[in-house]
Design a protein around this motif. Structure first.
Motif, PDB file in Angstrom:
ATOM      1  N   ALA A  59      40.260 -17.237  44.139  1.00  0.00           N
ATOM      2  CA  ALA A  59      41.530 -17.702  43.580  1.00  0.00           C
ATOM      3  C   ALA A  59      42.318 -18.492  44.623  1.00  0.00           C
ATOM      4  N   ILE A  60      43.040 -19.520  44.170  1.00  0.00           N
ATOM      5  CA  ILE A  60      43.899 -20.312  45.044  1.00  0.00           C
ATOM      6  C   ILE A  60      45.291 -19.701  45.058  1.00  0.00           C
ATOM      7  N   LEU A  61      45.814 -19.423  46.236  1.00  0.00           N
ATOM      8  CA  LEU A  61      47.173 -18.892  46.364  1.00  0.00           C
ATOM      9  C   LEU A  61      48.152 -20.057  46.450  1.00  0.00           C
ATOM     10  N   VAL A  62      49.132 -20.089  45.536  1.00  0.00           N
ATOM     11  CA  VAL A  62      50.067 -21.210  45.490  1.00  0.00           C
ATOM     12  C   VAL A  62      51.505 -20.705  45.431  1.00  0.00           C
ATOM     13  N   SER A  63      52.413 -21.578  45.836  1.00  0.00           N
ATOM     14  CA  SER A  63      53.841 -21.325  45.711  1.00  0.00           C
ATOM     15  C   SER A  63      54.528 -22.621  45.318  1.00  0.00           C
ATOM     16  N   VAL A  64      55.187 -22.604  44.177  1.00  0.00           N
ATOM     17  CA  VAL A  64      55.944 -23.782  43.749  1.00  0.00           C
ATOM     18  C   VAL A  64      57.173 -23.964  44.631  1.00  0.00           C
ATOM     19  N   MET A  65      57.700 -22.857  45.146  1.00  0.00           N
ATOM     20  CA  MET A  65      58.920 -22.920  45.964  1.00  0.00           C
ATOM     21  C   MET A  65      58.703 -23.662  47.263  1.00  0.00           C
ATOM     22  N   ASP A  66      57.632 -23.355  48.009  1.00  0.00           N
ATOM     23  CA  ASP A  66      57.418 -24.025  49.298  1.00  0.00           C
ATOM     24  C   ASP A  66      56.226 -24.985  49.286  1.00  0.00           C
ATOM     25  N   GLY A  67      55.569 -25.141  48.125  1.00  0.00           N
ATOM     26  CA  GLY A  67      54.490 -26.122  47.993  1.00  0.00           C
ATOM     27  C   GLY A  67      53.147 -25.668  48.496  1.00  0.00           C
ATOM     28  N   LYS A  68      53.052 -24.435  48.953  1.00  0.00           N
ATOM     29  CA  LYS A  68      51.792 -23.950  49.502  1.00  0.00           C
ATOM     30  C   LYS A  68      50.693 -23.961  48.442  1.00  0.00           C
ATOM     31  N   GLY A  69      49.533 -24.513  48.792  1.00  0.00           N
ATOM     32  CA  GLY A  69      48.356 -24.491  47.941  1.00  0.00           C
ATOM     33  C   GLY A  69      48.355 -25.494  46.800  1.00  0.00           C
ATOM     34  N   LEU A  70      49.466 -26.228  46.600  1.00  0.00           N
ATOM     35  CA  LEU A  70      49.541 -27.122  45.446  1.00  0.00           C
ATOM     36  C   LEU A  70      48.595 -28.315  45.568  1.00  0.00           C
ATOM     37  N   ASP A  71      48.462 -28.855  46.773  1.00  0.00           N
ATOM     38  CA  ASP A  71      47.544 -29.995  46.948  1.00  0.00           C
ATOM     39  C   ASP A  71      46.106 -29.585  46.660  1.00  0.00           C
ATOM     40  N   GLU A  72      45.716 -28.411  47.168  1.00  0.00           N
ATOM     41  CA  GLU A  72      44.369 -27.912  46.892  1.00  0.00           C
ATOM     42  C   GLU A  72      44.179 -27.662  45.400  1.00  0.00           C
ATOM     43  N   LEU A  73      45.217 -27.096  44.759  1.00  0.00           N
ATOM     44  CA  LEU A  73      45.138 -26.821  43.322  1.00  0.00           C
ATOM     45  C   LEU A  73      44.954 -28.113  42.531  1.00  0.00           C
ATOM     46  N   LYS A  74      45.759 -29.134  42.840  1.00  0.00           N
ATOM     47  CA  LYS A  74      45.657 -30.399  42.107  1.00  0.00           C
ATOM     48  C   LYS A  74      44.283 -31.036  42.283  1.00  0.00           C
ATOM     49  N   ALA A  75      43.747 -30.945  43.484  1.00  0.00           N
ATOM     50  CA  ALA A  75      42.433 -31.528  43.749  1.00  0.00           C
ATOM     51  C   ALA A  75      41.355 -30.818  42.931  1.00  0.00           C
ATOM     52  N   GLN A  76      41.414 -29.484  42.892  1.00  0.00           N
ATOM     53  CA  GLN A  76      40.399 -28.735  42.140  1.00  0.00           C
ATOM     54  C   GLN A  76      40.565 -28.899  40.632  1.00  0.00           C
ATOM     55  N   VAL A  77      41.823 -28.994  40.178  1.00  0.00           N
ATOM     56  CA  VAL A  77      42.070 -29.246  38.754  1.00  0.00           C
ATOM     57  C   VAL A  77      41.501 -30.600  38.360  1.00  0.00           C
ATOM     58  N   HIS A  78      41.737 -31.598  39.213  1.00  0.00           N
ATOM     59  CA  HIS A  78      41.210 -32.934  38.931  1.00  0.00           C
ATOM     60  C   HIS A  78      39.684 -32.906  38.827  1.00  0.00           C
ATOM     61  N   GLU A  79      39.055 -32.244  39.773  1.00  0.00           N
ATOM     62  CA  GLU A  79      37.589 -32.163  39.773  1.00  0.00           C
ATOM     63  C   GLU A  79      37.081 -31.441  38.524  1.00  0.00           C
ATOM     64  N   MET A  80      37.774 -30.356  38.123  1.00  0.00           N
ATOM     65  CA  MET A  80      37.342 -29.596  36.961  1.00  0.00           C
ATOM     66  C   MET A  80      37.484 -30.413  35.678  1.00  0.00           C
ATOM     67  N   LEU A  81      38.564 -31.192  35.561  1.00  0.00           N
ATOM     68  CA  LEU A  81      38.775 -31.974  34.356  1.00  0.00           C
ATOM     69  C   LEU A  81      37.838 -33.176  34.276  1.00  0.00           C
ATOM     70  N   VAL A  82      37.454 -33.702  35.410  1.00  0.00           N
ATOM     71  CA  VAL A  82      36.421 -34.742  35.406  1.00  0.00           C
ATOM     72  C   VAL A  82      35.118 -34.165  34.864  1.00  0.00           C
ATOM     73  N   THR A  83      34.794 -32.951  35.301  1.00  0.00           N
ATOM     74  CA  THR A  83      33.606 -32.273  34.782  1.00  0.00           C
ATOM     75  C   THR A  83      33.727 -32.015  33.286  1.00  0.00           C
ATOM     76  N   GLN A  84      34.940 -31.630  32.858  1.00  0.00           N
ATOM     77  CA  GLN A  84      35.162 -31.393  31.437  1.00  0.00           C
ATOM     78  C   GLN A  84      34.963 -32.676  30.634  1.00  0.00           C
ATOM     79  N   MET A  85      35.409 -33.798  31.174  1.00  0.00           N
ATOM     80  CA  MET A  85      35.205 -35.091  30.516  1.00  0.00           C
ATOM     81  C   MET A  85      33.711 -35.388  30.378  1.00  0.00           C
ATOM     82  N   ASP A  86      32.944 -35.090  31.419  1.00  0.00           N
ATOM     83  CA  ASP A  86      31.493 -35.291  31.362  1.00  0.00           C
ATOM     84  C   ASP A  86      30.879 -34.435  30.253  1.00  0.00           C
ATOM     85  N   ARG A  87      31.355 -33.204  30.120  1.00  0.00           N
ATOM     86  CA  ARG A  87      30.850 -32.333  29.056  1.00  0.00           C
ATOM     87  C   ARG A  87      31.099 -32.941  27.674  1.00  0.00           C
TER      88      ARG A  87
END
Length: 425
Positions: free
Chosen positions: A382-410
């Motif tokens: 699991a990715i640990l994130v905080s909206v308050m201080d921005g921790k983990g958000l860049d990693e989350l966005k990158a992995q979400v992008h990768e997952m949705l690209v895969t979903q598009m391929d499906r």
């Protein structure tokens, strides 16, 4: 993501509003609480349609055909509506507008030219006006019953929305009531037009005309509520979020108040790539038969739409659902929707304590190693994130992008498979 929408407030019993605004991760739509809902009821065109089947957790066109024993009676009934049927619903006029418009038009109908006999001319005019009033009232009712889609031929997602929003059976009941009103109007109109056409004097024709007009007006006023119910249904259904089955959808899932809405806002900003983001109602630890309509809506989204899942966990003790209960819900949902692309995130990590939160109802000495680890760090990976201080958000966005690209391929691969079915040997 090009579409971001929230469906967590669609089924509340109080009046809600739906407001569209642009947002980015990509640029798109984000539906927030905020065109008025029409919850009251007794409390919903024909389009080219296809059926859908689940392939890798997504709905794609299916070659399955619907058996129709009597094609002459219902030639379009073998077609299924695609998602978006609610936006194609016909405009419904209030019953009072239909009635008074019909009365005005009918009273302007003249007798047939060239009738010299006064009595014949008057009964001709009366019969024509009654026939005109009947048609002005009955025609829009027929168009409504023909052009509102039959629920059983809708896409499963929209069928679920109808059941959860309006109640099981209410949609069909209102359409039946509208059709019953039409039949009653036609019956009364034909009866009085026939009686008027048989009158022997001008006076009798006038009396029969007035009596027929009054009777038709009485019938429509008495049962016109069915039309107003249908008007409310159409307004309610048109306000539902529109989803695109060919666009990858990220569905945020989790218990109530775990931070899904805040993450939707964060994920709805960024590079303009065409994806959809949806915030769903929170799930509680209970059996399906005990779930409320909001929870059932979440399950309908996951069951019937091509979604990738971002599961949100809150281990801080703030959301109101214990980590142990969240663990049970999580395990159940992950097992049920195992074919979906999946990403776990632990929210509010800025206030996450080093020692796991233990509720008074929980067993702190459990021998379940997986649960003990979950209480402290969430699921493995699991990715640990905080909206308050921005921790983990860049990693989350990158992995979400990768997952949705895969979903598009499906989705695209499923379309290719559908367009090129393997020959039957």
């Amino acid at each position: 993501m090009s579409g971001a929408f929230c469906i967590s407030q669609l089924l509340q019993t109080s009046s809600t509003k739906i407001l569209l605004k642009t947002s980015k991760f990509s640029e798109g739509l984000y539906v927030k609480a905020g065109a008025t809902r029409y919850p009251n009821l007794c409390f919903y065109r024909n389009v080219q349609t296809v059926t859908y089947a689940i392939v890798d957790g997504s709905y794609v066109p299916s070659t399955t055909q619907t058996h129709q024993p009597d094609k002459t009676k219902e030639n379009e009934s073998t077609k299924l509506e695609s998602v978006g049927a609610f936006q194609k619903l016909p405009m419904v006029m209030p019953s009072v507008d239909i009635l008074y418009s019909a009365l005005r038009k009918a009273k302007r109908v003249p007798p047939t030219k060239g009738i010299a006999n006064i009595a014949k001319r008057e009964r001709n005019k009366g019969a024509k006006q009654l026939d005109a009033l009947m048609k002005e009232l009955a025609v829009p009712l027929r168009e409504y019953t023909e052009n509102f889609p039959k629920k059983k031929y809708l896409h499963p997602y929209e069928r679920s929305l109808i059941e959860l929003t309006l109640g099981d059976g209410n949609y069909e009941e209102v359409l039946r009531n509208v059709d019953a009103l039409r039949k009653k109007v036609v019956g009364v109109g034909k009866e009085h037009a026939s009686l008027c056409a048989k009158c022997l004097t001008k006076r009798d024709a006038l009396e029969q005309l007035n009596e027929g007009m009054e009777k038709l007006e009485e019938v429509f006023k008495c049962d016109g509520k069915a039309v107003d119910d249908l008007l409310n249904i159409a307004k309610t259904l048109r306000a539902m979020p529109v989803v695109d089955l060919e666009t990858p959808t990220l569905c945020l899932v989790g218990a109530p108040n775990v931070g899904k809405s805040s993450l939707v806002c964060e994920l709805s900003t960024g590079k303009p790539e065409h994806f959809q983001v949806t915030d769903t109602p929170g799930l509680l630890k209970r059996h399906d038969e005990d779930r409320n309509n909001l929870e059932k809506l979440t399950l309908a989204v996951l069951s019937h739409l091509p979604t990738a899942i971002l599961y949100v966990h809150d281990l801080t003790g703030e959301c109101g659902t214990s980590p142990s209960d969240q663990f049970v819900i999580y395990k159940e949902i992950k097992q049920r929707f195992s074919n979906h692309l999946w990403l776990d995130v632990v929210s509010k990590c800025d206030i996450l304590q080093e020692a796991p939160v233990i509720f008074i109802t929980e067993d702190s000495d459990t021998d379940n190693v997986e649960l003990a680890r979950y209480r402290k760090m969430g699921p493995e990976g699991a990715i640990l994130v905080s909206v308050m201080d921005g921790k983990g958000l860049d990693e989350l966005k990158a992995q979400v992008h990768e997952m949705l690209v895969t979903q598009m391929d499906r989705i695209q691969n499923s379309k290719i498979d559908e367009d090129n079915p393997e020959p039957v040997t």
